[in-house]
Design an enzyme around this catalytic site. Structure first.
Site, short mmCIF file in Angstrom:
data_model
loop_
_atom_site.label_atom_id
_atom_site.label_comp_id
_atom_site.label_asym_id
_atom_site.label_seq_id
_atom_site.Cartn_x
_atom_site.Cartn_y
_atom_site.Cartn_z
N LEU A 1 -1.63 -0.69 1.87
CA LEU A 1 -1.82 0.12 0.66
C LEU A 1 -0.51 0.79 0.31
CD1 LEU A 1 -5.30 1.75 1.49
CD2 LEU A 1 -4.81 -0.36 0.25
N GLY B 1 -4.32 -5.33 -8.66
CA GLY B 1 -4.63 -4.56 -7.45
C GLY B 1 -3.67 -3.39 -7.38
N ARG C 1 -4.23 -4.78 17.32
CA ARG C 1 -5.18 -5.73 16.77
C ARG C 1 -5.06 -7.14 17.37
NH1 ARG C 1 -4.94 -4.10 10.31
NH2 ARG C 1 -5.98 -2.11 10.62
C1 LIG Z 1 -11.69 -5.23 4.08
C2 LIG Z 1 -10.26 -4.81 4.00
C3 LIG Z 1 -9.88 -3.54 4.38
C4 LIG Z 1 -8.55 -3.13 4.30
N1 LIG Z 1 -8.21 -1.86 4.69
C5 LIG Z 1 -6.93 -1.45 4.56
C6 LIG Z 1 -6.56 -0.11 4.89
O1 LIG Z 1 -7.39 0.72 5.29
N2 LIG Z 1 -5.27 0.27 4.73
C7 LIG Z 1 -4.32 -0.60 4.28
O2 LIG Z 1 -3.17 -0.19 4.13
N3 LIG Z 1 -4.64 -1.86 3.96
C8 LIG Z 1 -5.91 -2.31 4.08
N4 LIG Z 1 -6.23 -3.61 3.75
C9 LIG Z 1 -5.20 -4.48 3.14
C10 LIG Z 1 -4.98 -4.10 1.68
O3 LIG Z 1 -6.20 -3.72 1.10
C11 LIG Z 1 -4.41 -5.23 0.85
O4 LIG Z 1 -3.36 -5.84 1.52
C12 LIG Z 1 -3.87 -4.72 -0.47
O5 LIG Z 1 -4.83 -3.92 -1.11
C13 LIG Z 1 -3.42 -5.84 -1.38
O6 LIG Z 1 -3.09 -5.33 -2.65
P1 LIG Z 1 -2.44 -6.25 -3.75
O7 LIG Z 1 -2.28 -5.42 -4.96
O8 LIG Z 1 -1.25 -6.92 -3.22
O9 LIG Z 1 -3.50 -7.42 -4.02
P2 LIG Z 1 -5.04 -7.39 -4.48
O10 LIG Z 1 -5.63 -6.04 -4.49
O11 LIG Z 1 -5.72 -8.45 -3.69
O12 LIG Z 1 -4.97 -7.84 -5.99
C14 LIG Z 1 -4.72 -9.15 -6.37
C15 LIG Z 1 -4.82 -9.22 -7.87
O13 LIG Z 1 -4.34 -10.48 -8.31
C16 LIG Z 1 -5.25 -11.06 -9.21
N5 LIG Z 1 -5.12 -12.50 -9.08
C17 LIG Z 1 -5.06 -13.25 -7.96
N6 LIG Z 1 -4.87 -14.54 -8.27
C18 LIG Z 1 -4.81 -14.61 -9.61
C19 LIG Z 1 -4.62 -15.67 -10.53
N7 LIG Z 1 -4.41 -16.93 -10.13
N8 LIG Z 1 -4.64 -15.38 -11.85
C20 LIG Z 1 -4.82 -14.10 -12.30
N9 LIG Z 1 -4.98 -13.07 -11.46
C21 LIG Z 1 -4.97 -13.33 -10.13
C22 LIG Z 1 -6.60 -10.51 -8.85
O14 LIG Z 1 -7.43 -10.56 -9.97
C23 LIG Z 1 -6.23 -9.09 -8.44
O15 LIG Z 1 -6.18 -8.29 -9.60
C24 LIG Z 1 -7.57 -4.02 3.84
C25 LIG Z 1 -7.93 -5.31 3.46
C26 LIG Z 1 -9.25 -5.72 3.56
C27 LIG Z 1 -9.59 -7.13 3.21
#
Ligand SMILES: Cc1cc2nc3c(=O)[nH]c(=O)nc-3n(C[C@H](O)[C@H](O)[C@H](O)COP(=O)(O)OP(=O)(O)OC[C@H]3O[C@@H](n4cnc5c(N)ncnc54)[C@H](O)[C@@H]3O)c2cc1C
Ligand code: SF4
Ligand code: FES
Lengths: 668, 250
Positions: A471, A65, A360
């Site tokens: 983000l 992500g 919220r």
């Molecule tokens: C609908 C929605 C709208 C949002 N809008 C906003 C916004 O406008 N602004 C904002 O700041 N935030 C927003 N958020 C929050 C934000 O999108 C997330 O908190 C953020 O993108 C998380 O990023 P990340 O890289 O931590 O995780 P993620 O993007 O969830 O990535 C997780 C990664 O881990 C991998 N993974 C997970 N478990 C395993 C495993 N066991 N083995 C191998 N791989 C695994 C997945 O494949 C993925 O690649 C929103 C969230 C949602 C749900």
């Protein structure tokens, strides 16, 4: 198999194995000095890895992500050898892709008085004084670099006619600091990080493993040194060793079964790390988003978020009278037939100065309250109106269409109802998890060599996250913090500190993983993984959701172990391991949720106060607002696993506020 | 409502597949298409059989994971809609619904409705990026971008990489997808320095992956859930021609 080179850990190290467990000290490693200078000074003090040696280090990044992709790309670019894993068929499909609204940064491009300090201040306050000042300040500081980085990658941010970047104000902020790309900001930022990742893949610096699920982490002599992974196409279990392991595996909102998270979001990676000794911080801090499309029936598989911006012009209401509400639910009267005097615009009534724009958590709790009173307007009993009739009268349908057209279209696709003619129905849903693995200022967990970034850690949002800040945090961690801080650990521990995958620690973990899979496949019971997941979700939502109390949490703590027991006796998973098997994947994730849910309830029970997204009904002001208890609860709760069937141990990291004065939030 | 499903079942890329029939009973019009499949799958598991394997993740039309041909049309034929956004109110009691995977040489079947789209990954790895180092970039506002260019780039950048365009094309061409990617970056000033190299490498990789030629039948645009315009294909052809010329000169 995973690795080519075999290197043994020096023998002397193998002795001190047990000391870590008995005496755990959580050292946040916050640097000294004035808040604005901490990060610069710390960066200067961090050990550097000799450039010529970087290619001799292997780093595992789980997750692709915003956090994982940006970290893997940046580490590869620095010269490290990186292996990156994700469960989707492409790194670009990580759940970050779904973020709509935008990303904050203290650029002050609008010249409206923003600064790193103001963003820091807003974030600490918004988090209801349960986050670390030093981390938050750093986040605000590097936020400006993120926007530069993304623009250079070609992210098509919204622009003004002069060609400069456009901003909007988001979630009640007093300054306009949110950058966006239409309603698809997460998608565009992730595509940017993904393109940098692709570049490193093509250069051979990152080895990408898609459709690969990490099922456990391997600890050698107290350090995280690798992972065990299942290939989701063939079922092959493989071992991967490295000098350090980074978890960027996202949030655990799906413990509630229904949330706005993608179907595959899970807690497995973080929870497995917890069971191997990493502390889990603030697991009960979850964010409920007020404007989601209500559940339409038992078949519901996930929930869809409608952007927060709708509350700028929509008015939230339910009928004053329960009987009228009942008639609406039965379809005997239409909302538009209800006279204004019979409507209760409850947010405007209770919070005259903020009205529909209260934060919220406040908006969510109030929607629940009126539904609990029997005044819901949808047949499930869980839904309130968000009405645009007045906005249309005031600005005309065209202006409303210009502002919200894509959201109205999305709403119609899902519900079949036209929101220009009838009020929307909305209800709160689980959206984000502030809790996560405990990390220090370097983003390293208490297990040396194990790092956690993005939503998977707990660090920056306290008890409540501000809109557009997730983000920002994911990219801050991945581009600008971890690539520096990981160097310190690597330099300290040296090149030889990578065990071979033939080490018994690896074979033991692989055996455990395989035996667990075997068990899941051979219970041969009657119930599907989904049915257990749904039941757990209901317990979590009812007892550990928007409002919590002692009695309910204790009840959940009795119910969950029972459900877990039934799971391991009565689960049905067809098929085999050696093939693509989605029931098996789901079963493994539900098994972890069934343990993790208990930890959340335990955490919610011990926190005898209300703060941010955590509302304990026993602790509220006479007006029904959240009442913090700073004297006794300004700490991070960090849970340590003490073994199966043992109660986990609570460690407390005290939070000190030197910069921001603690006050009670008020939106009256 | 009650429906009949004819679903493609296939154990893996090596085995031959075939259609199986299922009943979908008591389906509510409020269900999404994938939720309908979830319900059918729960029954299949209860009978001790293996459920229908299909890909999905976000279930809100943005991740591009879901991929199935419904009654002959990728994503099911509602304009600008992915399979996961399709709802059962568009079907009627007694309907028979035929469900198949994407079919293309470059997308081999993993299982049932799940295909291997890593060919798309390799195309992007071949050049779908702007080479910038983390941290060593100018201030974002140092390079103004005309709003029209940025908006047009965004139109292209919205592609979710689902592969429906390939599945719809009688030649199994990936032109719309590659055109969207190439156009997005070549429309941004930041993408200029590598413009030639990018178009050349991505198009060559596309050819290597075994996608067919584009004969501009337009079926891709018709099924694209993000309504990516055919104009981008013309734009990419110009980019590629330009790249060829430049290569020839140097
Ligand atoms: C609908 C929605 C709208 C949002 N809008 C906003 C916004 O406008 N602004 C904002 O700041 N935030 C927003 N958020 C929050 C934000 O999108 C997330 O908190 C953020 O993108 C998380 O990023 P990340 O890289 O931590 O995780 P993620 O993007 O969830 O990535 C997780 C990664 O881990 C991998 N993974 C997970 N478990 C395993 C495993 N066991 N083995 C191998 N791989 C695994 C997945 O494949 C993925 O690649 C929103 C969230 C949602 C749900
Ligand atoms: S161009 Fe359209 S159909 Fe093709 S991959 Fe992109 S979004 Fe899917
Ligand atoms: S599941 Fe994400 S687009 Fe359909």
């Amino acid at each position: 198999m995973a690795t080519k080179k075999k290197k043994n850990i020096p023998k002397a190290k193998a002795v001190k194995k047990t000391s870590r467990r008995s005496k755990l000290i959580l050292d946040s490693k916050i640097p000294d000095g004035p808040i604005a200078e901490k990060w610069d000074k710390h960066r200067f003090n961090l050990k550097l890895v000799n450039p010529a040696n970087k290619r001799k280090y292997e780093v595992i990044v789980v997750g692709s992500g915003l956090a994982g992709a940006s970290a893997a790309a940046s580490l590869g670019e620095l010269g490290y050898n990186v292996k990156c894993f994700c469960y989707q068929d492409s790194p670009r499909r990580a759940h970050s892709i779904a973020a709509q609204g935008g990303i904050n940064a203290a650029k002050n491009y609008q010249n409206d008085g923003d600064s790193a300090y103001r963003l820091f201040y807003d974030t600490v306050k918004g988090g209801d004084y349960r986050s670390r000042e030093a981390n938050v300040y750093r986040l605000a500081q590097v936020s400006v670099d993120i926007i530069d980085q993304c623009a250079a990658q070609g992210v098509p941010f919204a622009r003004e006619y002069g060609g400069l970047l456009a901003n909007r104000s988001f979630g009640g902020a007093q300054v306009s600091r949110t950058f966006y790309a239409r309603g698809q900001t997460g998608q565009q930022l992730l595509l940017g990080a993904y393109s940098s990742l692709n570049r490193q893949i093509s250069l051979g610096k990152v080895e990408m493993h898609t459709r690969s699920e990490m099922l456990d982490v391997v600890i050698v002599d107290g350090h995280a040194k690798g992972i065990v992974v299942r290939n989701m196409i063939t079922g092959e279990i493989s071992r991967h060793s490295a000098h350090a392991v980074v978890l960027a595996t996202g949030g655990y909102g799906n413990v509630f079964f229904l949330s706005t998270n993608a179907m595959g979001c899970n807690v497995t990676a973080a929870y497995r790390a917890y069971k191997r000794g990493a502390c889990f911080a603030n697991p009960c801090f979850t964010q409920i988003h007020p404007t989601c499309i209500p559940v339409s029936g038992d078949h519901q598989s996930k929930l869809t978020l409608m952007s927060e911006s709708l509350r700028n012009d929509g008015r939230v209401w339910v009928p004053k009278d329960k009987k009228i509400a009942e008639k609406i639910r039965k379809g005997e009267v239409k909302p538009n037939d209800i006279a204004d005097k019979d409507r209760d615009y409850f947010l405007e009534r209770k919070y005259p100065s903020f009205g529909n724009l209260v934060p919220r958590d406040v908006a969510s709790r109030n929607a629940k309250e009126v539904c609990d009173e029997g005044r819901s307007v949808v047949s499930s009993g869980l839904g309130v109106y968000l009405d645009f009739a007045d906005a249309i009268k005031r600005m005309g349908e065209n202006t409303v269409r210009e502002r919200y057209g894509n959201l109205f279209d999305m709403y119609e696709k899902i519900t079949g109802s036209n929101a220009y003619q009838n009020p929307m129905t909305i209800y709160p849903a689980v959206h984000y998890t502030m809790g996560g693995l405990w990390v220090d200022y370097n983003l390293m967990s208490n297990l040396p060599g194990l790092f956690a970034i993005g939503e998977a850690n707990f660090s920056d949002h306290g008890a409540n996250r501000l809109g557009a800040s997730a983000l920002m945090q994911g990219l801050a961690d991945g581009y600008f913090v971890l690539p520096y801080t990981i160097g310190q650990y690597l330099a300290e521990n040296g090149i030889d500190n990578r065990p071979s995958i033939d080490d018994t620690a690896f074979s033991n973990v692989q055996e455990q993983v395989e035996s667990r899979i075997d068990t899941l496949l051979t219970i041969n019971g009657e119930r599907t993984p989904t049915s257990f997941h749904r039941e757990l979700g209901k317990v979590m939502w009812d007892k550990c959701g928007m409002a919590r109390n002692k009695k309910g949490l204790e009840e959940a703590l009795r119910k969950i172990p029972k459900l877990r027991k039934e799971f391991w006796q009565n689960l049905s998973v067809p098929g085999e391991n050696a093939a693509l098997n989605q029931s098996l994947e789901h079963a493994g994730r539900v098994a972890d949720f069934l343990e993790f849910g208990e930890l959340m309830c335990r955490d919610a029970l011990q926190r005898e106060e209300s703060c941010g997204g955590h509302f304990r009904e026993e602790h509220q002001t006479p007006e029904g607002e959240a009442k913090r208890n700073d004297d006794n609860f300004s700490y991070v709760s960090a849970w340590e696993h003490k073994g199966e069937k043992k109660i986990p141990q609570l460690h407390k990291e005290s939070l000190v506020y030197d910069e921001v004065k603690m006050t009670q939030r008020s939106y009256k | 409502m009650n429906l009949k499903l004819r679903v493609w079942r296939q154990d893996n890329a090596e085995e031959a597949g075939g259609f199986e029939e299922y009943e979908a009973l008591d389906i509510s019009p409020d269900m999404s298409f994938l939720e309908m499949l979830d319900v059918v799958n729960e029954d299949i598991i209860a009978d001790g059989e293996e459920p229908i394997a299909f890909d999905s993740d976000c279930r809100e039309g943005i991740c591009g994971t879901c991929s199935m041909v419904i009654n002959g049309v990728p994503h099911g034929g509602q304009q600008g809609t992915t399979a996961c956004q399709l709802h059962m109110r568009h079907f009627s009691d007694g309907d028979t619904i035929v469900i198949e995977p994407w079919r293309a040489t470059a997308f081999p079947v993993h299982r049932d409705l799940i295909v291997d789209r890593t060919s798309f990954e390799r195309i992007q790895q071949a050049g779908g990026f702007i080479s910038v180092r983390t941290g060593s970039v100018p201030d974002a506002n140092a390079t103004p971008v005309p709003k029209e260019d940025s908006d047009l780039a965004m139109d292209a950048a919205q592609c979710i990489g689902c592969g429906a365009c390939v599945a719809a094309c009688k030649n199994a061409s990936a032109m719309l997808f590659v055109a969207a990617k190439v156009s997005h970056l070549s429309l941004m000033p930041q993408g200029q320095p590598e413009r030639t190299r990018r178009a050349f490498s991505m198009v060559n990789q596309m050819d290597e992956e075994g996608f067919g030629n584009c004969t501009v039948t337009g079926s891709c645009e018709a099924v694209c859930p993000k309504e990516i315009s055919l104009d981008f294909i013309a734009r990419m052809n110009r980019e590629y021609g330009r790249a060829l010329l430049k290569k020839g000169c140097s």
